[in-house]
Design a protein around this motif. Structure first.
Motif, mmCIF file in Angstrom:
data_model
loop_
_atom_site.group_PDB
_atom_site.id
_atom_site.type_symbol
_atom_site.label_atom_id
_atom_site.label_comp_id
_atom_site.label_asym_id
_atom_site.label_seq_id
_atom_site.Cartn_x
_atom_site.Cartn_y
_atom_site.Cartn_z
ATOM 1 N N PHE A 118 0.823 -1.216 0.000
ATOM 2 C CA PHE A 118 0.000 0.000 0.000
ATOM 3 C C PHE A 118 0.856 1.266 0.000
ATOM 4 O O PHE A 118 0.459 2.279 -0.599
ATOM 5 C CB PHE A 118 -0.970 -0.022 1.182
ATOM 6 N N GLU A 119 2.020 1.204 0.652
ATOM 7 C CA GLU A 119 2.938 2.352 0.597
ATOM 8 C C GLU A 119 3.420 2.575 -0.834
ATOM 9 O O GLU A 119 3.507 3.717 -1.309
ATOM 10 C CB GLU A 119 4.118 2.131 1.537
ATOM 11 N N VAL A 149 1.868 1.618 -3.636
ATOM 12 C CA VAL A 149 0.773 1.962 -4.540
ATOM 13 C C VAL A 149 0.311 3.409 -4.362
ATOM 14 O O VAL A 149 -0.298 3.980 -5.268
ATOM 15 C CB VAL A 149 -0.376 0.938 -4.390
ATOM 16 N N LYS A 150 0.636 4.014 -3.234
ATOM 17 C CA LYS A 150 0.361 5.449 -3.093
ATOM 18 C C LYS A 150 1.030 6.257 -4.205
ATOM 19 O O LYS A 150 0.585 7.354 -4.550
ATOM 20 C CB LYS A 150 0.871 5.954 -1.737
ATOM 21 N N LYS A 173 0.555 6.673 -9.732
ATOM 22 C CA LYS A 173 -0.327 7.690 -10.291
ATOM 23 C C LYS A 173 0.166 8.137 -11.661
ATOM 24 O O LYS A 173 1.374 8.249 -11.891
ATOM 25 C CB LYS A 173 -0.401 8.894 -9.351
ATOM 26 N N ILE A 194 -3.777 1.956 -13.241
ATOM 27 C CA ILE A 194 -3.403 3.370 -13.174
ATOM 28 C C ILE A 194 -4.541 4.186 -13.793
ATOM 29 O O ILE A 194 -5.021 3.866 -14.882
ATOM 30 C CB ILE A 194 -2.082 3.642 -13.922
ATOM 31 N N THR A 195 -4.980 5.223 -13.080
ATOM 32 C CA THR A 195 -6.062 6.076 -13.571
ATOM 33 C C THR A 195 -5.570 7.519 -13.599
ATOM 34 O O THR A 195 -4.425 7.813 -13.249
ATOM 35 C CB THR A 195 -7.299 5.980 -12.656
ATOM 36 N N ASP A 196 -6.471 8.427 -13.959
ATOM 37 C CA ASP A 196 -6.120 9.848 -13.921
ATOM 38 C C ASP A 196 -6.167 10.406 -12.503
ATOM 39 O O ASP A 196 -5.778 11.545 -12.261
ATOM 40 C CB ASP A 196 -7.054 10.649 -14.840
ATOM 41 N N GLY A 197 -6.657 9.578 -11.568
ATOM 42 C CA GLY A 197 -6.673 9.976 -10.162
ATOM 43 C C GLY A 197 -5.943 8.949 -9.318
ATOM 44 O O GLY A 197 -4.801 8.562 -9.623
ATOM 45 N N GLU A 198 -6.600 8.481 -8.265
ATOM 46 C CA GLU A 198 -5.998 7.463 -7.409
ATOM 47 C C GLU A 198 -5.980 6.112 -8.127
ATOM 48 O O GLU A 198 -6.881 5.807 -8.907
ATOM 49 C CB GLU A 198 -6.778 7.344 -6.101
ATOM 50 N N PRO A 199 -4.966 5.265 -7.860
ATOM 51 C CA PRO A 199 -4.937 3.951 -8.487
ATOM 52 C C PRO A 199 -6.100 3.094 -8.016
ATOM 53 O O PRO A 199 -6.591 3.252 -6.887
ATOM 54 C CB PRO A 199 -3.598 3.366 -8.030
ATOM 55 N N GLU A 200 -6.557 2.205 -8.873
ATOM 56 C CA GLU A 200 -7.641 1.285 -8.532
ATOM 57 C C GLU A 200 -7.044 -0.092 -8.266
ATOM 58 O O GLU A 200 -6.356 -0.640 -9.141
ATOM 59 C CB GLU A 200 -8.646 1.234 -9.679
#
Length: 250
Positions: A133-134, A136-137, A140, A239-245
């Motif tokens: 999780f660290e 994946v932050k 982006k 990867i998205t235009d915002g937070e990862p899914e």
């Protein structure tokens, strides 16, 4: 090899492949108990994947003989299920699995305790999970691939654990392993720029002792060189235009 950018239709198929895999992992987690064999887990996992309409993507992949990788205690990854390997109270087991749904792959791994485990073993599992999780932050669009690697390393290094270097994460899509390769340890170069539509399998493998690993004679099972415990945590992400899914969470 270029990193593939998935179309909206491909992303929906990836989401469904990953949703099904999350169900498999959840049911396997609930089933684990002392006295089971690792072959019991493989048979159950294979059956669940097929019942859900998927195809086990590990089965016969480059000759791997099973559908679920079952790695116990000092086994890092790619443990081969066996009717002779009986889980004992206090063991930890890493389950790595994936499936194909309408041509699209998913991949995820979890480490679980068998019955009551030691606080030290639980801490290793928890740190390994949090390291994902660290990392994946930093996943982006507009950032760089090795931002993920560096964040994982920065978190884990504070605990004195060894980060496996010979095995890394990867891109995923119509193939189980696509570009790019994703190290779990600090990198000097930035790596490729991340863009919306990329699908990645991020999978830190962390040893309680040294980082060094060895391969057993079966040419699949990877173990810690010093015999220490190892944990593995993996999800397929978008990867998205915002937070990862995170596609394979349950």
């Amino acid at each position: 090899m270029a990193i593939t950018i998935k179309s909206a239709r491909e992303i929906e198929l990836m989401r469904e492949s990953c949703r099904l895999l999350a169900i498999v992992h959840k049911e396997l987690e609930e089933a684990i108990k002392p006295g089971m064999t690792t072959m019991d887990i493989d048979v159950m996992g294979d059956g669940l994947i097929r019942k859900l309409g998927g195809i086990p993507n590990f089965k016969n992949y480059q000759g791997y003989p099973a559908s679920i990788c079952t790695s116990v205690n000092n086994e890092v990854v790619h443990g081969i299920p066996s009717k002779h390997r009986v889980l004992q109270e206090g063991d930890i087991i890493s389950l790595d699995a994936g499936l194909i749904y309408k041509g699209y792959h998913s991949d995820a791994a979890r480490t679980h305790g068998v019955g009551k485990i030691s606080p030290e073993a639980q801490k290793l599992i928890d740190v390994t999970r949090q390291s994902f999780f660290e990392g994946v932050k930093m996943a982006k669009a507009g950032g760089h691939l090795h931002d993920i690697s560096n964040a994982i390393d920065a978190y884990v290094s504070g605990f004195g654990y060894g980060i496996v270097r010979e095995l890394i994460g990867h891109g995923i899509g119509t193939s189980l392993h696509e570009a790019p390769e994703i190290p779990n340890f600090a990198q000097r170069r930035k790596g490729p720029k991340l863009a919306a539509g990329m699908t990645l399998a991020v999978e830190p493998m962390i040893n309680m002792g040294r980082a060094d690993v060895e391969w057993l004679d079966d040419d699949w099972t990877v173990v810690t060189a010093d015999g220490s415990l190892s944990a593995h945590y993996e999800n397929t992400i978008l990867i998205t235009d915002g937070e990862p899914e995170i596609l394979t969470l349950y």
